[in-house]
Scaffold this active site. Structure first.
Site, PDB file in Angstrom:
ATOM      1  N   HIS A   1     -12.976 -12.503 -14.352  1.00 13.92           N
ATOM      2  CA  HIS A   1     -13.023 -12.183 -12.836  1.00 13.92           C
ATOM      3  C   HIS A   1     -12.582 -10.702 -13.091  1.00 13.92           C
ATOM      4  CE1 HIS A   1     -11.352 -15.551 -10.462  1.00 13.92           C
ATOM      5  NE2 HIS A   1     -10.982 -16.213 -11.783  1.00 13.92           N
TER       6      HIS A   1
ATOM      7  N   GLU B   1     -13.160  -8.003 -11.456  1.00 13.71           N
ATOM      8  CA  GLU B   1     -12.458  -7.341 -10.427  1.00 13.71           C
ATOM      9  C   GLU B   1     -11.187  -7.004 -10.065  1.00 13.71           C
ATOM     10  OE1 GLU B   1     -11.565 -12.444  -8.898  1.00 13.71           O
ATOM     11  OE2 GLU B   1     -13.198 -10.685  -9.811  1.00 13.71           O
TER      12      GLU B   1
ATOM     13  N   TYR C   1      -5.222 -20.170   0.925  1.00 11.44           N
ATOM     14  CA  TYR C   1      -4.311 -20.175   2.578  1.00 11.44           C
ATOM     15  C   TYR C   1      -3.156 -19.667   3.003  1.00 11.44           C
ATOM     16  CZ  TYR C   1      -9.391 -21.753   3.632  1.00 11.44           C
ATOM     17  OH  TYR C   1     -10.858 -22.274   3.278  1.00 11.44           O
TER      18      TYR C   1
ATOM     19  N   THR D   1      10.551   3.447  20.181  1.00 12.57           N
ATOM     20  CA  THR D   1      11.431   4.297  19.319  1.00 12.57           C
ATOM     21  C   THR D   1      12.782   2.692  18.424  1.00 12.57           C
ATOM     22  OG1 THR D   1      12.852   5.087  19.231  1.00 12.57           O
ATOM     23  CG2 THR D   1      10.984   6.463  18.619  1.00 12.57           C
TER      24      THR D   1
ATOM     25  N   CYS E   1     -16.228 -16.360 -12.340  1.00 16.12           N
ATOM     26  CA  CYS E   1     -15.868 -18.055 -12.577  1.00 16.12           C
ATOM     27  C   CYS E   1     -16.162 -19.383 -11.766  1.00 16.12           C
ATOM     28  CB  CYS E   1     -14.202 -17.616 -11.855  1.00 16.12           C
ATOM     29  SG  CYS E   1     -13.102 -18.797 -12.652  1.00 16.12           S
TER      30      CYS E   1
ATOM     31  N   GLU F   1     -14.725 -31.533 -13.118  1.00 19.54           N
ATOM     32  CA  GLU F   1     -13.089 -30.977 -11.969  1.00 19.54           C
ATOM     33  C   GLU F   1     -14.073 -32.066 -10.367  1.00 19.54           C
ATOM     34  OE1 GLU F   1     -11.680 -27.503  -9.236  1.00 19.54           O
ATOM     35  OE2 GLU F   1     -13.899 -27.460 -10.477  1.00 19.54           O
TER      36      GLU F   1
ATOM     37  N   ILE G   1       1.026  -1.306  -0.141  1.00 19.74           N
ATOM     38  CA  ILE G   1       0.165   0.522   0.067  1.00 19.74           C
ATOM     39  C   ILE G   1       0.811   1.660  -0.356  1.00 19.74           C
ATOM     40  CG2 ILE G   1      -1.518   1.339   1.598  1.00 19.74           C
ATOM     41  CD1 ILE G   1      -3.032  -1.271  -0.256  1.00 19.74           C
TER      42      ILE G   1
ATOM     43  N   ASP H   1      -0.330  -8.050  -4.081  1.00 19.10           N
ATOM     44  CA  ASP H   1       0.536  -5.909  -4.012  1.00 19.10           C
ATOM     45  C   ASP H   1       0.235  -5.549  -5.824  1.00 19.10           C
ATOM     46  OD1 ASP H   1       0.629  -5.777  -1.393  1.00 19.10           O
ATOM     47  OD2 ASP H   1       2.159  -6.655  -1.669  1.00 19.10           O
TER      48      ASP H   1
END
Length: 543
Positions: A515, A517, A54, A187, A381, A405, A19, A71
Site C-alpha cells: 500500500h 498510499e 463502511y 454560541t 494490493c 479467497e 486534522i 487519523d
C-alpha cells in the site's frame, strides 16, 4: 520536559479533531519542536482491523504492523513522523491488558475497577515512550457526553494533576452553527459542550470553534466569558478549500502562539511554513486537470480510501495538476456489458485494495480495459491480484485462474501462502483461528529488478513498503505469466513473495502488493503516485 496537549470534541462528531491535532503538531514542528501524536479510541474493538470499511473507514497500517485509526494517517502526512502501535489505544486494548494483568495476579487480589485500574492503564499508554519529545498531542475520540469516553476523560483529568498545569493543556473543538433566519452564529452549543467537559472535571484552556465564517469580536468575548477562557484562546477553525490549508489558517488565527504562551515558551519567532505554502500554491494554481477512474468496492464511503485519495492529490501536487476522481463501483461492470465504456474517457485507471469476491470480476474487466486500451494503470494490493488473474486468463491460457479467497480453484493464481508454501519457515499466519492477526502487516523490504519501470520510478532497487493483506500471488505461476508478457519486477528479498508486476510494453502499467498510499506526504509525494499522475498527464495531452 514533555508537554501534553489533549484535544477533545463536542457538540457533534466529525468536526475534524484529527486534522486540528495534526495541524497544531505541524505548526509546533515548524517552530523546531519535536512532536508526536496519539489517538485514544473509545470503542471496544481491540483494533479496527476486523471492522467493516463502511463502519470505520480506512484502517491505517503503521511500520510495526499495527492496524489503527485513519487519523494516524493524517498525523503522518502532516508531520512526517511515523506512527507506531503505541500511538493508538482503544478501549478494547486497555480492557484486554487490564484483564490479562488480573489473570496473572498482578493486582494481588484487589478488586479490579475502572478507577484506578482502567484509568491507570490509559495514563500509562499516554505517557509511554515520550521522554525525548517536546510535545505530545493526544486526540480523544468520540464526543464529550458519550458514555464510552468517560474513562479516557477521567484519565486525562488525572494526568493534569499528576504532571501539573505547566505540562498539560486542554483544547476543545466545538461547532459554531450559523442560523440564517437569525443572521448570527450561535454560541449556546459551545457553551453547553464546555459545561459538559467541566462536569467531568476538565477546564479547557483553548476553544477551537468550527465555523464557515469569521467570529465577530463580540461573539469571541461572549464565548470567552461564558466558557472561562481568554478571548485570545477562542480560535476560529474556519472552513478551508483543502485540509492542507489548516496549518496556515490556524497560525493566522494565533493557535500555535496561544499554545506556546500557555506553556510559557517563546512565541515571537514565526514558524517556517514555506513547505506548506508551496503545497498550497501547487494546489491552488494547477496547470491542468486529469481524470482518474477509481474502480472500487467501498465507494459508498470514501473514508474507506482516505490515504489513497490524499496520495493521488499528492501526485497532483508533484505534477501541478488538479486530480479529479471518478468513483466507479466495480459491480456495475458485471451487470452490464456496455458499462465498461465509462472508463474510456479516463486519463488513468486505478484498482485499489479490498477483500472478498464481490466486485472482483468487475475489477478484472477494468484491468483488461486499461491493458488493451493503453490507459495508465495502477493496481494496489487486491488490484495487483486481479491484474495477475486477468493476465493468466486472457494472455497465459489459464481460463480457470482465480483466487482461493473466492473458493476452490484448479488454478490458484492467488492464495494464502500456507496453501502453496506450506512448511516454509517464513510463514507468518495461522490456518483457521481468529481473523484478527492473520495478515501480513507492516513494513517489509522488497527488491526491484534493474532496468524495470518501477525501479526507474523509485530511483533505486531496494525499497520498504507497508502491507495489509491475507492473500499472496502464487510465485509458482511466475514463469508462465512472464512468458505472457507480465514482468515480476519486484520480489521479497527471498524471492518467495511477488511484490510488483508490470507490462514493459504498456505506456504505464504497474501493480503492487503493498500500500504505497500509506507513505505519501503532501510535501513528499510517493514516487508511484507522482509517476502515475504524470502518466495520466501525458495521456491527457494526447487526447
Amino acid at each position: 520536559m514533555t508537554r501534553f496537549v489533549f484535544i477533545t470534541g463536542g457538540v457533534v462528531s466529525s468536526l475534524g479533531k484529527g486534522i486540528a491535532s495534526a495541524a497544531l503538531a505541524a505548526l509546533l514542528q515548524a517552530r523546531g519542536y519535536r512532536v508526536r501524536l496519539r489517538k485514544l479510541d473509545p470503542y471496544l474493538n481491540v483494533d479496527p482491523g476486523t471492522m467493516s470499511p463502511y463502519q470505520h473507514g480506512e484502517v491505517f497500517v503503521t511500520d510495526d504492523g499495527a492496524e489503527t485509526d485513519l487519523d494516524l494517517g493524517h498525523y503522518e502526512r502532516f508531520t512526517g513522523v511515523h506512527a507506531t502501535r503505541a500511538d493508538n489505544a482503544t478501549t478494547g486494548q486497555i480492557y484486554s491488558d487490564v484483564i490479562a494483568r488480573e489473570r496473572r495476579g498482578d493486582y494481588l487480589g484487589a478488586t479490579v475497577q475502572v478507577i484506578p485500574h482502567i484509568t491507570d492503564a490509559i495514563k500509562e499508554a499516554v505517557v509511554a515512550g515520550t521522554e525525548d519529545l517536546d510535545f505530545v498531542l493526544v486526540e480523544i475520540g468520540g464526543t464529550v457526553g458519550d458514555i464510552e469516553s468517560l474513562p479516557f476523560l477521567e484519565a486525562i483529568r488525572q494526568l493534569r494533576n499528576d504532571l501539573g498545569a505547566g505540562q498539560t493543556m486542554f483544547v476543545h473543538l466545538t461547532l459554531l452553527p450559523w442560523i440564517p433566519s437569525a443572521g448570527e452564529l450561535k454560541t449556546k452549543p459551545t457553551q453547553h459542550s464546555v459545561k459538559e467537559l467541566q462536569n467531568v472535571g476538565i477546564q479547557a484552556q483553548m476553544l477551537l470553534c468550527r465555523s464557515d465564517r469569521p467570529i465577530p469580536d463580540t461573539e469571541r468575548r461572549k464565548i470567552a466569558n461564558f466558557c472561562n477562557v481568554r478571548p485570545e484562546a477562542v480560535i476560529a477553525a474556519l472552513d478551508v478549500d483543502t485540509i492542507y490549508a489548516c496549518p496556515v489558517s490556524y497560525h493566522a488565527e494565533g493557535m500555535d502562539t496561544e499554545v506556546l504562551r500557555h506553556f510559557g515558551l517563546p512565541h515571537d519567532q514565526e514558524p517556517d511554513l514555506s513547505a506548506w505554502n508551496r503545497v498550497l500554491d501547487a494546489m491552488r494554481h494547477p496547470e491542468g486537470e486529469v481524470r482518474i477512474a477509481v474502480v472500487g468496492k467501498y465507494t459508498a464511503l470514501l473514508d474507506a480510501y482516505k490515504s489513497l485519495i490524499e496520495a493521488l492529490q499528492h501526485g497532483g501536487i508533484a505534477n501541478r495538476v488538479r486530480v479529479k476522481l471518478d468513483w466507479v463501483e466495480a459491480e456495475i461492470f458485471e451487470k452490464s456489458e456496455t458499462a465498461i465504456e465509462a472508463l474510456r474517457d479516463a486519463h488513468a485507471i486505478l484498482v485499489p485494495g479490498g477483500f472478498g469476491e464481490r466486485g472482483s470480476e468487475g475489477k478484472i474487466q477494468a484491468v483488461r480495459f486499461a491493458r488493451e486500451h493503453n490507459i495508465p494503470f495502477l493496481g494496489i494490493c487486491f488490484g495487483m491480484q486481479m491484474a495477475v488473474i486477468e493476465c493468466a486468463r486472457n494472455l497465459a491460457g489459464l481460463p480457470d485462474a482465480s483466487s482461493t479467497e473466492f473458493g476452490p480453484t484448479e488454478e490458484p493464481l492467488v492464495g494464502l501462502m500456507t496453501e502453496w508454501a506450506r512448511g516454509n519457515e517464513l510463514l507468518r499466519r495461522r490456518e483457521g483461528g481468529e481473523m484478527g492477526g492473520t495478515m501480513r502487516l507492516g513494513a517489509y523490504a522488497a527488491k526491484l529488478a534493474e532496468g524495470s519501470r518501477v525501479a526507474e520510478i523509485y530511483g533505486k532497487t531496494e525499497i520498504r513498503e507497508r502491507h495489509r493483506h491475507r492473500y499472496e500471488v502464487n510465485v509458482h505461476y511466475r514463469e508462465v505469466l512472464e512468458k505472457a508478457g507480465l514482468q515480476f519486477s519486484g520480489m521479497s528479498p527471498d524471492d518467495i513473495l511477488p511484490e510488483v508486476v508490470e507490462y514493459p510494453n504498456h505506456p504505464w502499467f504497474v501493480a503492487v502488493q503493498y500500500h504505497p498510499e500509506l507513505l505519501s506526504k503532501p510535501f513528499d509525494p510517493h514516487p508511484l503516485f507522482s509517476g502515475f499522475v504524470g502518466a495520466a498527464v501525458k495521456k491527457m495531452r494526447l487526447v
